[in-house]
Write an enzyme that holds these catalytic residues in place. Structure first.
Site, short mmCIF file in Angstrom:
data_model
loop_
_atom_site.label_atom_id
_atom_site.label_comp_id
_atom_site.label_asym_id
_atom_site.label_seq_id
_atom_site.Cartn_x
_atom_site.Cartn_y
_atom_site.Cartn_z
N HIS A 1 0.81 -1.21 0.00
CA HIS A 1 0.00 0.00 0.00
C HIS A 1 0.85 1.27 0.00
O HIS A 1 0.31 2.38 -0.08
CB HIS A 1 -0.97 0.01 1.20
CG HIS A 1 -0.30 0.10 2.54
ND1 HIS A 1 -0.08 -0.99 3.34
CD2 HIS A 1 0.17 1.16 3.23
CE1 HIS A 1 0.50 -0.60 4.47
NE2 HIS A 1 0.66 0.70 4.43
N SER B 1 4.74 1.88 9.49
CA SER B 1 4.27 0.99 8.45
C SER B 1 5.37 0.51 7.52
O SER B 1 6.31 1.24 7.22
CB SER B 1 3.20 1.69 7.61
OG SER B 1 2.66 0.81 6.66
N GLY C 1 3.82 5.97 11.46
CA GLY C 1 5.26 6.14 11.38
C GLY C 1 5.99 4.83 11.39
O GLY C 1 7.21 4.78 11.24
N SER D 1 1.95 -4.30 7.91
CA SER D 1 0.83 -3.97 7.01
C SER D 1 -0.07 -2.92 7.66
O SER D 1 -0.18 -1.81 7.17
CB SER D 1 0.03 -5.23 6.69
OG SER D 1 -1.13 -4.92 5.94
N ASP E 1 -0.34 -7.59 0.75
CA ASP E 1 0.21 -6.26 1.01
C ASP E 1 1.72 -6.31 0.94
O ASP E 1 2.42 -6.29 1.96
CB ASP E 1 -0.26 -5.76 2.38
CG ASP E 1 0.01 -4.27 2.57
OD1 ASP E 1 0.48 -3.63 1.61
OD2 ASP E 1 -0.25 -3.76 3.67
#
Length: 446
Positions: free
Chosen positions: A231, A336, A334, A351, A255
């Site tokens: 993403h 991911s 902050g 994710s 993802d």
């Protein structure tokens, strides 16, 4: 003005806000982490910073942390062997609460002795791991029809069931969804949930990188680049710091993504510990359910917890993502795309999830081996080649036929140990303590 959300959510920050956020995160780390006290030394191969974080977040003494790491490593080895030798009767491997022992689910009583031979505890179960994963797959195929009250589902190995997470009042809808997917009613457990999962877009985990004005994190280095969350950017997007191009990206559904970096950038088998050092990555051997796991992120630094479930599915606003691993190691905006690691073995990239590091959190990470397999990538490691979950040996090992730990053996290979010959029954990578007389599930005396 920067506002800190009470729950985890995807956010896009302006350049000025990015600088301020990074400064606040750095200051927060300085305010909460003494700089004069060096972390206590851990076992060989385990970074002191990770060893300290395990003690802090799992509330362990140094001796307990060392013991826990030993149990987790044992669980990975048991999982590797029995996952391929017990077939449909294998009910999964997990570390028991508190990290005291390694348990293995068995659907056949006759397999209990093979479990005990590897130093694990057999637990009678109704459904094998393959059956539970098959039920999850059936739910995944109908994800588009999931009722709004259902926020996710996963295979629960210790509970030997498929758990559907449902908001208040959604139990009946969840059971109807499972029934429509063909999941046996006896295998279903509905659990009340207040989660509102969101992907952690525009955030940093390991080292920062940017796609336009969005900020994400490097997960793990691979030959030619790094892996991260899907993403964070679509295929073809350009990145900066380091500069590169997103060569593959999938989200939702899964993802994951990988970025090919420009010339001049050197991928290394290290993870930033945000205490002035790095943690080495030695491979990507999958940890068991219940094992301790740590993650790196610039907002919250090193945070540790345990692996709760595997093959979990979660529904974000953008759609359902499947094949995730669920953990209670907290994260916040902050973090991911960041690195999840167990011992020195890479586990996955962040994710999304719910909650924060103040009130508690439920997090999901995309397993790294799935990313490597999807794009045909090779993990970059520090200190030598990475251990692999499956052996590649096709004949007798180099240097003769004497059994040696660390060697990959294929089925049919004959070795000698203590003057006795043994034939390999199942391909595996030998580990200390797995000498042929000790593991009849792997070796047959000739």
């Amino acid at each position: 003005m920067l506002r800190r959300p009470a729950t985890v959510a995807a956010t896009t920050l302006s350049a000025a806000a990015l600088v301020l956020t990074m400064a606040l995160a750095t200051q927060a780390g300085a305010d909460t982490t003494p700089t004069s006290a060096a972390p206590a030394a851990g076992p060989d191969g385990i970074a002191p910073e990770m060893f300290a974080a395990l003690q802090r977040d799992l509330r362990l003494t140094p001796a307990q942390a060392r013991a826990r790491l030993d149990v987790d490593e044992h669980a990975s080895r048991v999982q590797q062997v029995l996952g391929t030798t017990l077939g449909a009767g294998y009910g999964g491997t997990w570390v028991t609460d508190g990290g005291a022992a390694v348990a293995v689910g068995v659907t056949r009583a006759a397999d209990a002795a093979r479990v005990r031979a590897l130093g694990a505890v057999p637990v009678p179960v109704t459904y094998g791991e393959d059956a539970l994963d098959g039920a999850v797959d059936r739910l995944n195929r109908r994800a588009a029809t999931a009722p709004p009250a259902v926020v996710g589902w996963y295979a629960d190995l210790p509970g030997n069931s498929v758990v559907l997470l449902a908001r208040d009042g959604g139990s009946a809808a969840a059971r109807a969804f499972a029934a429509a997917a063909g999941v046996p009613a006896g295998a279903v457990r509905v659990q009340a949930s207040t989660e509102s999962p969101r992907p952690y877009a525009d955030v940093i985990g390991g080292n920062a990188y940017y796609t336009g004005s969005s900020r994400c994190s490097i997960g793990f280095s691979v030959d030619g680049g790094f892996v991260t969350a899907g993403h964070c950017g679509r295929t073809g997007a350009r990145t900066s710091q380091p500069g590169g191009t997103v060569r593959g990206s999938t989200f939702p559904g899964r993802d994951y993504a990988w970025v090919q970096v420009d010339a001049g950038n050197t991928p290394r088998g290290l993870v930033n510990d945000y205490r002035g050092g790095t943690v080495r990555v030695a491979g990507s051997v999958e940890a068991a359910v219940g094992a301790a796991v740590c993650r790196s992120g610039s907002t919250t630094g090193w945070r540790c917890g345990t692996i709760q479930q595997k093959n979990a599915s979660v529904t974000y606003p953008e759609g359902t993502v499947t094949g995730l691993t669920r953990s209670n190691a907290c994260a916040e905006p902050g973090d991911s795309g960041g690195s999840w690691i167990s011992g020195d073995q890479a586990q996955g990239v962040t994710s999304g999830g719910s909650g924060n590091c103040t009130s508690g959190a439920t997090m999901y990470f995309q397993p790294v081996n799935a990313i490597l397999a999807a794009y045909g990538l090779a993990l970059v490691t520090a200190g030598g080649p990475a251990p692999t979950p499956t052996p590649t040996s096709t004949g007798n090992p180099p240097g003769g036929t004497t059994w040696q730990a660390g060697t990959g053996y294929a089925a049919g290979v004959t070795v000698t140990y203590a003057g006795v010959s043994y034939r390999c029954l199942q391909g595996h990578t030998a580990q200390p303590g797995w000498e042929p007389p000790n593991v009849p599930a792997l070796w047959q005396r000739v």
